[in-house]
Scaffold this active site. Structure first.
Site, PDB file in Angstrom:
ATOM      1  N   ARG A 236      42.733  41.829  50.139  1.00 63.36           N
ATOM      2  CA  ARG A 236      41.277  41.542  49.872  1.00 63.36           C
ATOM      3  C   ARG A 236      40.590  43.483  49.729  1.00 63.36           C
ATOM      4  O   ARG A 236      40.120  43.427  50.547  1.00 63.36           O
ATOM      5  CB  ARG A 236      40.720  40.366  50.967  1.00 63.36           C
ATOM      6  CG  ARG A 236      41.534  39.156  50.939  1.00 63.36           C
ATOM      7  CD  ARG A 236      41.451  38.543  49.826  1.00 63.36           C
ATOM      8  NE  ARG A 236      42.119  37.132  50.160  1.00 63.36           N
ATOM      9  CZ  ARG A 236      43.193  36.697  49.473  1.00 63.36           C
ATOM     10  NH1 ARG A 236      43.642  37.448  48.597  1.00 63.36           N
ATOM     11  NH2 ARG A 236      43.734  35.460  49.852  1.00 63.36           N
ATOM     12  N   GLU A 265      35.314  39.742  41.697  1.00 60.95           N
ATOM     13  CA  GLU A 265      36.370  39.471  40.753  1.00 60.95           C
ATOM     14  C   GLU A 265      36.044  38.245  40.102  1.00 60.95           C
ATOM     15  O   GLU A 265      35.324  37.097  39.825  1.00 60.95           O
ATOM     16  CB  GLU A 265      37.814  39.339  41.074  1.00 60.95           C
ATOM     17  CG  GLU A 265      38.540  40.176  42.653  1.00 60.95           C
ATOM     18  CD  GLU A 265      39.275  40.034  43.202  1.00 60.95           C
ATOM     19  OE1 GLU A 265      40.447  40.416  43.927  1.00 60.95           O
ATOM     20  OE2 GLU A 265      39.775  38.635  43.119  1.00 60.95           O
ATOM     21  N   HIS A 284      44.411  41.426  40.255  1.00 55.04           N
ATOM     22  CA  HIS A 284      44.527  40.448  40.675  1.00 55.04           C
ATOM     23  C   HIS A 284      45.962  40.053  40.669  1.00 55.04           C
ATOM     24  O   HIS A 284      46.161  38.301  40.198  1.00 55.04           O
ATOM     25  CB  HIS A 284      43.843  39.504  41.108  1.00 55.04           C
ATOM     26  CG  HIS A 284      43.492  38.803  42.621  1.00 55.04           C
ATOM     27  ND1 HIS A 284      43.111  38.395  43.517  1.00 55.04           N
ATOM     28  CD2 HIS A 284      45.232  38.393  43.059  1.00 55.04           C
ATOM     29  CE1 HIS A 284      43.328  38.241  44.525  1.00 55.04           C
ATOM     30  NE2 HIS A 284      44.314  37.291  44.364  1.00 55.04           N
TER      31      HIS A 284
END
Length: 316
Positions: A236, A265, A284
């Site tokens: 994370r 994000e 990601h």
């Protein structure tokens, strides 16, 4: 059952079928949903499936028919779980579906940094090798993993797999974990965060984000790390203080930062890591192999089916 998927595109941009869910109820799939659209889209839903759309207590209060929230991910910080429990709403997640893919991305970052694959591929395309007087050339440090020390924060499915592969590379492995020494494989040395910082050539994060470990890797921690150490983050983004990492890269204290996650994000265009040449950022995607996403959908369907049959599983 009325089933609504609020943000189905990331998990399934069209290369996977939702047909198995359609067999369980009336299904509506929205590729993306804005925060101000959630209540309108979910107001008739018995079951809501979400990947990154936040479901707060206030939102749930406006969804009187809601009985079940299925998170299309392992992390469940997007849902106010306590509020859901108070309201009698079952919440489930998708555990362990992406372990192999995330471990693969972890080592993709490690190997890209230590062997500079992207750099030399670009150099070869620009004819640097073709114009070289010798049969080979290098203009960056190249690092062998064997004999180096890797520090692993979190020793669940992903962390333990990373440890296994690191051992195969001949690395010394230290772990920050709540597990007892008796639960750890041979060759894994349990230590404290302070202990990890002092020994790690590579520090890699594989723990969930909680209120207690926000920015656990900060400026003070980085200063206790070896000169030239590498940090990898496929867990994370908010586990690290990105400003502190960017500064440590600029100062040369850290050799590199490889991350598949960021605190915000998508990241803001002025995020200081984006301008650091030794920050290697992927958007990601560690979880996003088709194989992992197929597992995600299969587990999602099994979770919904189990809930409908009255014996929910993978509850959080």
């Amino acid at each position: 059952m009325n089933i609504v998927i609020l943000d189905g595109y990331a998990a399934n941009p069209g290369d996977i079928s939702w047909d198995a869910l359609k067999q369980l109820g009336e299904l509506t799939v929205y590729p993306r949903t804005k925060a101000n659209e959630v209540v309108e889209r979910a107001k008739e839903a018995d079951i809501v499936l979400t990947n990154k759309i936040n479901l707060t207590d206030d939102v749930m209060a406006q969804l009187p028919k809601l009985k079940y929230i299925g998170i299309l991910a392992t992390g469940y910080n997007v849902v106010d779980v306590d509020a859901a429990h108070r309201r009698g709403i079952v919440v489930t997640n998708i555990p362990a579906y992406s372990t192999e893919s995330v471990v693969q991305m972890t080592f993709a970052h490690i190997l890209n940094i230590t062997n500079q694959i992207g750099h030399y591929a670009d150099e070869s395309r620009s004819k640097r090798w073709s114009n070289n007087p010798d049969f080979c050339y290098w203009d960056t440090p190249l690092t062998e993993l064997s004999g180096k020390t890797i520090g692993i924060i979190g020793f669940g499915h992903i962390g333990s797999h990373v440890a296994h592969i690191a051992r195969e590379f001949g690395m010394d492995v230290f772990a920050l974990t709540s597990k007892d020494n008796s639960q750890l494989p041979d060759g894994i040395q349990k230590t404290t965060l302070e202990g990890l910082l002092g020994v790690a050539d590579i520090l890699t994060l594989h723990c969930p984000l909680t209120k207690d470990n926000y920015h656990m890797i900060n400026a003070a921690c980085i200063q206790r790390m070896k000169q030239g150490a590498i940090i990898i983050n496929t867990a994370r983004g908010a586990l690290v203080d990105e400003q502190a990492v960017a500064q440590a890269l600029a100062d040369g204290h850290l050799a590199a930062y490889g991350a598949d996650v960021m605190e915000q994000e998508p990241p803001k265009a002025d995020n200081p890591l984006l301008s650091q040449p030794h920050a290697f950022l992927t958007p990601h995607i560690a979880w996003a192999t088709k194989e992992a996403r197929l597992r995600l959908v299969d587990i999602c369907v099994a979770n919904v089916k189990a809930f409908i049959e009255g014996h929910p599983k993978n509850e959080v």
